[in-house]
Design a protein around this motif. Sequence first.
Motif, short mmCIF file in Angstrom:
data_model
loop_
_atom_site.label_atom_id
_atom_site.label_comp_id
_atom_site.label_asym_id
_atom_site.label_seq_id
_atom_site.Cartn_x
_atom_site.Cartn_y
_atom_site.Cartn_z
N UNK A 143 0.91 -1.26 -0.10
CA UNK A 143 -0.17 -0.09 0.03
C UNK A 143 0.59 1.35 -0.03
N UNK A 144 2.05 1.28 0.76
CA UNK A 144 2.82 2.28 0.88
C UNK A 144 3.37 2.64 -0.45
N UNK A 145 4.06 1.44 -1.09
CA UNK A 145 4.51 1.56 -2.63
C UNK A 145 3.67 2.17 -3.60
N UNK A 146 2.37 1.62 -3.27
CA UNK A 146 1.29 2.20 -4.41
C UNK A 146 1.35 3.62 -4.33
N UNK A 147 0.89 4.28 -3.10
CA UNK A 147 0.95 5.59 -2.65
C UNK A 147 2.13 6.49 -2.86
N UNK A 148 3.23 5.87 -2.78
CA UNK A 148 4.63 6.81 -2.73
C UNK A 148 5.17 6.47 -4.36
N UNK A 149 5.12 5.57 -4.90
CA UNK A 149 5.87 5.30 -6.17
C UNK A 149 4.78 5.04 -7.55
N UNK A 150 3.66 4.54 -7.36
CA UNK A 150 2.87 4.30 -8.48
C UNK A 150 1.92 5.23 -9.02
N UNK A 151 1.06 5.80 -7.98
CA UNK A 151 0.07 6.43 -8.10
C UNK A 151 0.31 7.83 -8.73
N UNK A 152 1.50 8.58 -8.51
CA UNK A 152 2.14 9.50 -9.18
C UNK A 152 2.40 9.44 -10.69
N UNK A 153 2.25 8.31 -11.20
CA UNK A 153 2.43 7.78 -12.59
C UNK A 153 1.01 7.98 -13.41
N UNK A 154 0.20 8.09 -12.51
CA UNK A 154 -1.32 7.74 -13.20
C UNK A 154 -1.84 9.42 -13.64
N UNK A 155 -1.99 9.56 -14.85
CA UNK A 155 -2.55 10.64 -15.22
C UNK A 155 -3.78 11.06 -14.40
N UNK A 156 -4.77 10.35 -13.97
CA UNK A 156 -5.79 10.85 -13.26
C UNK A 156 -5.53 11.21 -12.05
N UNK A 157 -4.61 10.41 -11.19
CA UNK A 157 -4.16 10.90 -9.89
C UNK A 157 -3.29 12.17 -10.02
N UNK A 158 -2.70 12.38 -10.97
CA UNK A 158 -1.86 13.62 -11.21
C UNK A 158 -3.02 14.92 -11.54
N UNK A 159 -3.87 14.70 -12.12
CA UNK A 159 -5.10 15.60 -12.21
C UNK A 159 -5.64 16.02 -10.91
N UNK A 160 -5.89 14.79 -10.09
CA UNK A 160 -6.72 15.07 -8.95
C UNK A 160 -5.76 15.90 -7.92
N UNK A 161 -4.51 15.75 -7.88
CA UNK A 161 -3.44 16.54 -7.12
C UNK A 161 -3.51 17.99 -7.54
N UNK A 162 -3.47 18.17 -8.79
CA UNK A 162 -3.82 19.48 -9.51
C UNK A 162 -5.12 20.14 -8.80
N UNK A 163 -5.90 19.41 -8.88
CA UNK A 163 -7.25 20.04 -8.26
C UNK A 163 -7.23 20.23 -7.03
N UNK A 164 -6.55 19.34 -6.07
CA UNK A 164 -6.49 19.48 -4.80
C UNK A 164 -5.58 20.97 -4.60
N UNK A 165 -4.86 21.20 -5.38
CA UNK A 165 -3.90 22.56 -5.22
C UNK A 165 -4.79 23.67 -5.53
N UNK A 166 -5.50 23.89 -6.48
CA UNK A 166 -6.47 24.72 -6.89
C UNK A 166 -7.45 24.90 -5.90
N UNK A 167 -7.87 23.84 -5.25
CA UNK A 167 -8.99 24.04 -4.53
C UNK A 167 -8.49 24.54 -3.17
#
Length: 108
Positions: free
Chosen positions: A80-104
């Motif tokens: 789970x740690x590996x998923x959150x720290x290394x894999x999800x930042x490669x996902x375009x959808x998760x990257x968009x979500x992080x950008x939305x979080x920043x704008x929010x």
Amino acid sequence: MDVVEVLKALADETRIRILNLLYQETLCVCDLEEILKISQSNASRHVTKLKNARLITGEKQAQWVYYRVDKKILEQYSFVNELLTKELNKSPQCQKDIERLKKYRERG
């Protein structure tokens, strides 16, 4: 805690997206609704599934409950740690979500 329950909780794209956001910072259901553009009932249902799998914990503050990733689960299940720290930042959808979080957060 059963690894099967953790895997079942991770078997949904929306729950993965929520987990990714909660790994970044503590949020309430209303925040998740706005960032992910999903309904309150949908967000609550997914949060409940993550909570039941003990992937996240909640802390009540006034009328709101703020959720975050449970750090104990990251120690117990390294995947789970590996998923959150290394894999999800490669996902375009998760990257968009992080950008939305920043704008929010910038909007207050």
